[in-house]
Scaffold this motif. Sequence first.
Motif, short mmCIF file in Angstrom:
data_model
loop_
_atom_site.label_atom_id
_atom_site.label_comp_id
_atom_site.label_asym_id
_atom_site.label_seq_id
_atom_site.Cartn_x
_atom_site.Cartn_y
_atom_site.Cartn_z
N ALA A 45 -48.53 101.15 44.62
CA ALA A 45 -49.69 101.66 43.88
C ALA A 45 -50.93 101.61 44.77
N GLY A 46 -51.09 100.50 45.49
CA GLY A 46 -52.22 100.36 46.41
C GLY A 46 -52.18 101.42 47.49
N TYR A 47 -51.01 101.62 48.06
CA TYR A 47 -50.85 102.64 49.11
C TYR A 47 -51.16 104.03 48.58
N SER A 48 -50.78 104.29 47.32
CA SER A 48 -50.92 105.63 46.75
C SER A 48 -52.24 105.84 46.02
N GLY A 49 -53.00 104.78 45.86
CA GLY A 49 -54.28 104.90 45.17
C GLY A 49 -54.16 105.17 43.68
N VAL A 50 -53.14 104.59 43.06
CA VAL A 50 -52.96 104.76 41.61
C VAL A 50 -52.75 103.38 40.98
N ASN A 51 -52.62 103.35 39.65
CA ASN A 51 -52.34 102.10 38.96
C ASN A 51 -50.84 101.78 39.02
N VAL A 52 -50.53 100.52 38.84
CA VAL A 52 -49.14 100.10 38.92
C VAL A 52 -48.29 100.78 37.83
N SER A 53 -48.92 101.12 36.71
CA SER A 53 -48.17 101.78 35.63
C SER A 53 -47.87 103.25 35.96
N ASN A 54 -48.44 103.74 37.05
CA ASN A 54 -48.17 105.12 37.50
C ASN A 54 -47.06 105.20 38.54
N ILE A 55 -46.39 104.06 38.80
CA ILE A 55 -45.43 103.98 39.91
C ILE A 55 -44.06 103.49 39.45
N GLU A 56 -43.00 104.08 39.90
CA GLU A 56 -41.68 103.43 39.81
C GLU A 56 -40.91 103.75 41.09
N TYR A 57 -40.16 102.76 41.57
CA TYR A 57 -39.38 102.92 42.80
C TYR A 57 -37.92 103.23 42.48
N PHE A 58 -37.28 103.96 43.39
CA PHE A 58 -35.90 104.42 43.20
C PHE A 58 -35.13 104.30 44.52
N SER A 59 -33.83 104.46 44.42
CA SER A 59 -33.02 104.40 45.64
C SER A 59 -33.03 105.78 46.29
N SER A 60 -34.17 106.15 46.85
CA SER A 60 -34.41 107.43 47.53
C SER A 60 -35.02 108.45 46.60
N SER A 61 -35.67 109.47 47.20
CA SER A 61 -36.22 110.53 46.35
C SER A 61 -35.10 111.42 45.82
N ASP A 62 -33.96 111.49 46.53
CA ASP A 62 -32.80 112.19 45.97
C ASP A 62 -32.37 111.53 44.65
N GLY A 63 -32.30 110.22 44.67
CA GLY A 63 -31.95 109.47 43.45
C GLY A 63 -32.97 109.74 42.36
#
Lengths: 365, 365
Positions: free
Chosen positions: A74-92
């Motif tokens: 979120a810090g890297y992207s300049g958004v709130n933590v509720s705006n982020i979710e991580y996945f096993s690749s963008s394909d996933g």
Amino acid sequence: MFLNINTKKLNPYKVASHKVWNIKNKDTILKLDWNESTIPPSPLVKKAILEYTETGFFNWYPNVDNNVLREKLAGYSGVNVSNIEYFSSSDGLHEYIIRTFLNEDDSILLISPTYDNFRAVAESLGVKTEHFRLNKDEGYSFNIKALMDNISTVKPKALYLCNPNNPTGNSYSKEEIILLSETFSDVLFIVDEAYFEFNGVTVADLVNSFSNILICRTFSKAFGLASMRFGYAISSTENITGLQKVKNPKSVSAIAQISALAALDDLAYVYNYVEEVKKSKVIFISELQKRNIKVLQSTCGNFVFVDFGLNCVDIINDLENNNVFIRYYGHILGAENMVRITVGTIKQMQLFLDILDSILICYND
Amino acid sequence: MFLNINTKKLNPYKVASHKVWNIKNKDTILKLDWNESTIPPSPLVKKAILEYTETGFFNWYPNVDNNVLREKLAGYSGVNVSNIEYFSSSDGLHEYIIRTFLNEDDSILLISPTYDNFRAVAESLGVKTEHFRLNKDEGYSFNIKALMDNISTVKPKALYLCNPNNPTGNSYSKEEIILLSETFSDVLFIVDEAYFEFNGVTVADLVNSFSNILICRTFSKAFGLASMRFGYAISSTENITGLQKVKNPKSVSAIAQISALAALDDLAYVYNYVEEVKKSKVIFISELQKRNIKVLQSTCGNFVFVDFGLNCVDIINDLENNNVFIRYYGHILGAENMVRITVGTIKQMQLFLDILDSILICYND
């Protein structure tokens, strides 16, 4: 006999040459075919993995709710933590996007030619795909008015837009994406920013104003972690919560999480590599042109899209015999004789040119 | 607003406590809640990862067609290489199974209570789920005649059968699975053999005789590689080819592939651990019974399913305060007061009993 109807008629996402994995001495390889980073990730990644190998628990499932990682993303992207979710690749992530937001028989529109995985996943789930085509004879240039007319006609549930686009390299401006999102508020705009580090254009800051923007990002390009499978989504809290409902919480490996965290602790390393690639690309395009090779000018990613002419298949084969790998696109509709070449460091691209010259000499004899 | 109908009504797959990841000194933890191996994987895994960290290419995508790995898995499973495909975990495989073989509005039957991921994935893809229930008051015993009647009534497209079953621990015999597969030749039997190493019962040798058997396996249990995300499918060549059409070829990380290969080179290590767990389980069950704790007798996996009585939630909390983690099942229909405890080594289970005793003393005061 047991395959379902969507699988029976599926045209799968095809991956290119597998040859690099069968070559014993991998240090002799110049791998410019998959738009990976051409250098290793930050040394902090290696350090973190070595530490985990000594003190971590391989036998445990990975952290299923890594909020420290979400906060750093979120810090890297300049958004709130509720705006982020991580996945096993963008394909996933593509798979979870279709499963979360699209119904069978919904239509999606893709700006083509583009990265093919989203199309394949959509079709495998019974979603209909329509294409707004960029044309080779117009230099794959983009006309927003024509796209808007097409959206009005097709009335898709979602639009897949890769920014900058792979393989054509062109970029959509923030203003264009705002215009699209405002005009078609019921269309979900899936903006794949896999290569955004290379041109700096992002719509991440818009996700709380536009609930119809969903961004895909990856650590497989500028961050140099393609082997690990790590990507993330940026969108409205509501969309992210929806993705989290469908996401398998155990799907991102422990080492991928640890590597991503370490890479985020060394952004200077990523920025340095991005700057090197940008410089390298300018030189490389000029060198290709000196050899009368046509290059698309609008190359906003870490790659160039090139018309290699009638001999392109032979040239690619000759390069492969020298352990140099680039990507053929001639089998793709509207990309006759086109090849895509990943741009690495200045030194690597000079090596590529030297090997290319040694091959082209034989053709000119 | 953008969520599709299946996501809106989805009851997600819930994972248990995340507390272990927030505990600093992880060496003090006794993690018996997720049926992981309680010891590290073979030392060959660490060796392989250290070697890859020195000489591998983190920046490259993983091998998308690792036939050496398929061959080793085939050798281990006693099948042909065309009967094998590897995935990023058996959870990941569940997703590809539904996407490859089931259509929206198809019905599947699950023998419940069971591992909940398959249900959640199916429902998220619009597949209807029906349950053939094992009952606590009958000791969760299995009656094949009753199941066959149920299949005839429900007419499911597929049946999910976890063998041995998680969490009840009971096992279905090979003869029972043959009878089912022969009688219902149009039903796909998805046999989840996540724990098969602990009882040795498998139907892998049947996949070329019965095209309606599809086996899921994982490296997260006996192989001690849960952090890595690695699993595989065993089925007819036709079914495997179907799965390969839908599978994302880049989805299995390089380190997961390398770790799986190394673990397969040290099967003696896995067999030793399995033997230790079997011995440990006999002692552990007897010790639980000495304390008047009811244990299901048919415990074919690396876990026991236990009726901890009315105080079970308090006991679990007290154990957690001692960094000991077990799994509560009381919220699952038909599993009131039940908990599942992973069985580790003899020494680890003695430690568990010592801590349990120190807690139970307070209750008896």
